[in-house]
Design a protein around this motif. Structure first.
Motif, mmCIF file in Angstrom:
data_model
loop_
_atom_site.group_PDB
_atom_site.id
_atom_site.type_symbol
_atom_site.label_atom_id
_atom_site.label_comp_id
_atom_site.label_asym_id
_atom_site.label_seq_id
_atom_site.Cartn_x
_atom_site.Cartn_y
_atom_site.Cartn_z
ATOM 1 N N ARG A 89 0.312 19.155 -11.316
ATOM 2 C CA ARG A 89 1.485 20.012 -11.360
ATOM 3 C C ARG A 89 1.239 21.235 -12.239
ATOM 4 N NH1 ARG A 89 6.468 16.320 -12.994
ATOM 5 N NH2 ARG A 89 7.507 18.365 -12.827
ATOM 6 N N SER A 90 2.175 22.177 -12.147
ATOM 7 C CA SER A 90 2.078 23.377 -12.965
ATOM 8 C C SER A 90 2.776 23.169 -14.299
ATOM 9 C CB SER A 90 2.702 24.567 -12.232
ATOM 10 O OG SER A 90 4.091 24.368 -12.057
ATOM 11 N N PHE A 91 2.422 23.997 -15.255
ATOM 12 C CA PHE A 91 3.050 23.940 -16.575
ATOM 13 C C PHE A 91 4.397 24.667 -16.601
ATOM 14 C CE2 PHE A 91 -1.495 23.667 -18.098
ATOM 15 C CZ PHE A 91 -1.399 22.351 -18.513
ATOM 16 N N LEU A 92 4.475 25.813 -15.893
ATOM 17 C CA LEU A 92 5.611 26.702 -16.094
ATOM 18 C C LEU A 92 5.949 27.432 -14.807
ATOM 19 C CD1 LEU A 92 7.379 27.814 -18.514
ATOM 20 C CD2 LEU A 92 5.759 29.724 -18.599
ATOM 21 N N SER A 93 7.245 27.487 -14.480
ATOM 22 C CA SER A 93 7.704 28.203 -13.292
ATOM 23 C C SER A 93 8.149 29.608 -13.680
ATOM 24 C CB SER A 93 8.881 27.464 -12.661
ATOM 25 O OG SER A 93 10.085 27.742 -13.362
ATOM 26 N N PRO A 94 8.377 30.508 -12.688
ATOM 27 C CA PRO A 94 8.906 31.835 -13.010
ATOM 28 C C PRO A 94 10.274 31.785 -13.688
ATOM 29 C CG PRO A 94 8.005 31.809 -10.795
ATOM 30 C CD PRO A 94 8.049 30.389 -11.262
ATOM 31 N N GLN A 95 10.961 30.633 -13.558
ATOM 32 C CA GLN A 95 12.244 30.460 -14.231
ATOM 33 C C GLN A 95 12.045 30.036 -15.687
ATOM 34 O OE1 GLN A 95 13.555 31.754 -11.288
ATOM 35 N NE2 GLN A 95 15.358 30.580 -11.738
ATOM 36 N N PHE A 96 10.776 29.972 -16.114
ATOM 37 C CA PHE A 96 10.412 29.470 -17.438
ATOM 38 C C PHE A 96 10.825 28.010 -17.618
ATOM 39 C CE2 PHE A 96 10.997 34.137 -18.420
ATOM 40 C CZ PHE A 96 9.633 34.414 -18.361
ATOM 41 N N GLU A 97 10.744 27.281 -16.510
ATOM 42 C CA GLU A 97 11.013 25.838 -16.541
ATOM 43 C C GLU A 97 9.688 25.104 -16.700
ATOM 44 O OE1 GLU A 97 12.623 22.271 -13.576
ATOM 45 O OE2 GLU A 97 12.570 24.352 -12.899
ATOM 46 N N LEU A 98 9.620 24.221 -17.696
ATOM 47 C CA LEU A 98 8.396 23.462 -17.918
ATOM 48 C C LEU A 98 8.249 22.375 -16.859
ATOM 49 C CD1 LEU A 98 8.479 23.050 -21.810
ATOM 50 C CD2 LEU A 98 6.890 24.460 -20.483
ATOM 51 N N PHE A 99 7.027 22.254 -16.322
ATOM 52 C CA PHE A 99 6.693 21.244 -15.326
ATOM 53 C C PHE A 99 7.752 21.169 -14.219
ATOM 54 C CE2 PHE A 99 4.703 19.876 -19.316
ATOM 55 C CZ PHE A 99 3.373 19.827 -18.915
ATOM 56 N N PRO A 100 7.955 22.246 -13.475
ATOM 57 C CA PRO A 100 8.967 22.232 -12.415
ATOM 58 C C PRO A 100 8.674 21.142 -11.389
ATOM 59 C CG PRO A 100 7.454 24.077 -12.137
ATOM 60 C CD PRO A 100 7.178 23.499 -13.487
ATOM 61 N N LYS A 101 9.732 20.547 -10.886
ATOM 62 C CA LYS A 101 9.596 19.425 -9.960
ATOM 63 C C LYS A 101 8.990 19.876 -8.637
ATOM 64 C CE LYS A 101 12.260 15.663 -7.867
ATOM 65 N NZ LYS A 101 13.611 15.030 -7.764
ATOM 66 N N HIS A 161 8.679 31.011 -4.208
ATOM 67 C CA HIS A 161 9.283 31.466 -5.455
ATOM 68 C C HIS A 161 8.518 31.068 -6.714
ATOM 69 C CE1 HIS A 161 12.292 33.129 -8.042
ATOM 70 N NE2 HIS A 161 12.640 31.974 -8.548
ATOM 71 N N ASN A 162 8.067 29.843 -6.831
ATOM 72 C CA ASN A 162 7.443 29.377 -8.067
ATOM 73 C C ASN A 162 5.974 29.777 -8.200
ATOM 74 O OD1 ASN A 162 9.712 28.240 -9.176
ATOM 75 N ND2 ASN A 162 9.303 26.175 -8.424
ATOM 76 N N HIS A 163 5.391 30.307 -7.133
ATOM 77 C CA HIS A 163 3.995 30.777 -7.155
ATOM 78 C C HIS A 163 3.019 29.674 -7.563
ATOM 79 C CE1 HIS A 163 5.353 35.246 -7.879
ATOM 80 N NE2 HIS A 163 5.993 34.664 -6.880
ATOM 81 N N GLY A 164 3.441 28.433 -7.447
ATOM 82 C CA GLY A 164 2.592 27.329 -7.887
ATOM 83 C C GLY A 164 2.538 27.182 -9.394
ATOM 84 N N GLY A 165 3.330 27.988 -10.115
ATOM 85 C CA GLY A 165 3.244 28.025 -11.572
ATOM 86 C C GLY A 165 2.153 28.995 -12.003
ATOM 87 N N LEU A 166 2.139 29.358 -13.259
ATOM 88 C CA LEU A 166 1.083 30.252 -13.746
ATOM 89 C C LEU A 166 -0.238 29.507 -13.896
ATOM 90 C CD1 LEU A 166 3.060 32.170 -16.521
ATOM 91 C CD2 LEU A 166 2.648 32.873 -14.167
ATOM 92 N N ILE A 167 -0.168 28.326 -14.460
ATOM 93 C CA ILE A 167 -1.360 27.505 -14.704
ATOM 94 C C ILE A 167 -1.072 26.098 -14.217
ATOM 95 C CG2 ILE A 167 -2.960 26.608 -16.440
ATOM 96 C CD1 ILE A 167 -2.058 28.923 -18.258
#
Length: 294
Positions: free
Chosen positions: A236-248, A224-230
């Protein structure tokens, strides 16, 4: 004045060239994937098992008819293949047949267990304008030999291993606010797990990892999170598809209570076709008996 115009044009050209190079490099990166290997020891099994996990393909093809991905899977020679959902992108009905053919190829290699992600689930209703095309796709996949499409269902893989596929309510994927999954949702869906066997859970959204472990999953597979965009390199990633910063839970393997959660960075993309320090991945898991159990 002419000098100022020339300098401005030069700056614009330099910026345009940098952007063009970045776009080309990103395109090249999106055509690549890696195989990530995890090893898990458990006292609940008596022999080795090799499991492949694919998630978030989103109709992506690596080579003609996904030949490069198929070749990589053949080299792994798995005992089973788990599909973690979002194999399609809901509105790309023109590409459903490509994914169907890909899964057909997988089914000729070994048993395939397909759980639903939010993209499958949101169109698995007659209110969806894509429902008829999706129904043809999913019925064709479910009719294949060696393929089990699991919608809040479980299946015995081996006498020591059981696979559960949790279909998470659509509202739990809302981007603005995380809608909680009820404490008893999993128990009400599956009952209590047999603690004497190895319990695998396919659950597309990793946001509820603690609940999967609390219920009794020895390992939960999510995406689901695709590893984040960046991603930060090796971080860790900066942003999840849920627009959550630094998802756990953005990508990797995590110790959660008494179990483990493996979160795939996914294979494809949708909406934002960006992968920076975040290569697509095929996940290979080796389950082995604990040494004292040999």
């Amino acid at each position: 004045m002419n000098d100022m115009i020339q300098r401005a044009l030069l700056i614009i050209i330099i910026i345009a060239v940098i952007i063009l190079i970045a776009v080309i490099l990103q395109y090249i990166e999106l055509q690549k994937f890696t195989t990530t290997i995890y090893n898990i020891e458990t006292d609940k099994i008596k022999k080795d098992y090799h499991i492949l996990f694919l998630s978030d393909l989103h109709c992506k093809e690596f080579g003609e008819n996904n030949c490069r991905l198929i070749d990589a899977i053949k080299k792994e020679n798995p005992d089973c293949i788990l599909l973690g959902g979002d194999m399609i992108t809901s509105n790309r009905i023109d590409l459903y047949d490509n994914v169907r053919e890909f899964i057909s190829q997988l089914s000729k290699l070994t048993g395939v267990y397909y759980a639903l992600g939010n993209h499958e689930q949101r169109i698995n209703t007659q209110e969806s304008i894509y429902y008829n095309e999706f129904k043809k796709y999913i019925d064709a996949v479910a009719s294949m030999d060696n393929v089990s499409v699991l919608d809040n269902e479980s299946i015995i893989f081996d006498e020591n291993i059981k696979i559960y596929a949790l279909t998470i309510p659509v509202e739990c994927y809302e981007k603005k606010d995380t809608v909680p999954l009820g404490e008893d949702f999993i128990k009400n869906t599956f009952g209590k797990p047999d603690i004497n066997i190895f319990n695998i859970m396919l659950a597309h959204n990793p946001a509820f990892s603690e609940l999967y472990a609390k219920w009794g999953a020895d390992v939960a597979f999510s995406g689901h999170n695709h590893g984040g965009l960046i991603r930060i390199p090796n971080g860790r990633s900066f942003l999840s598809p849920q627009f959550e910063l630094f998802p756990k839970y953005d990508g990797g393997i995590y110790d959660v209570q008494d179990g483990k959660v493996i979160v795939s960075k996914g294979l494809g993309t949708h909406s934002f076709h960006i992968r920076i320090f975040n290569r697509a991945e095929l996940i290979s898991v080796h389950l082995t008996p604990e040494k004292h159990n040999l």
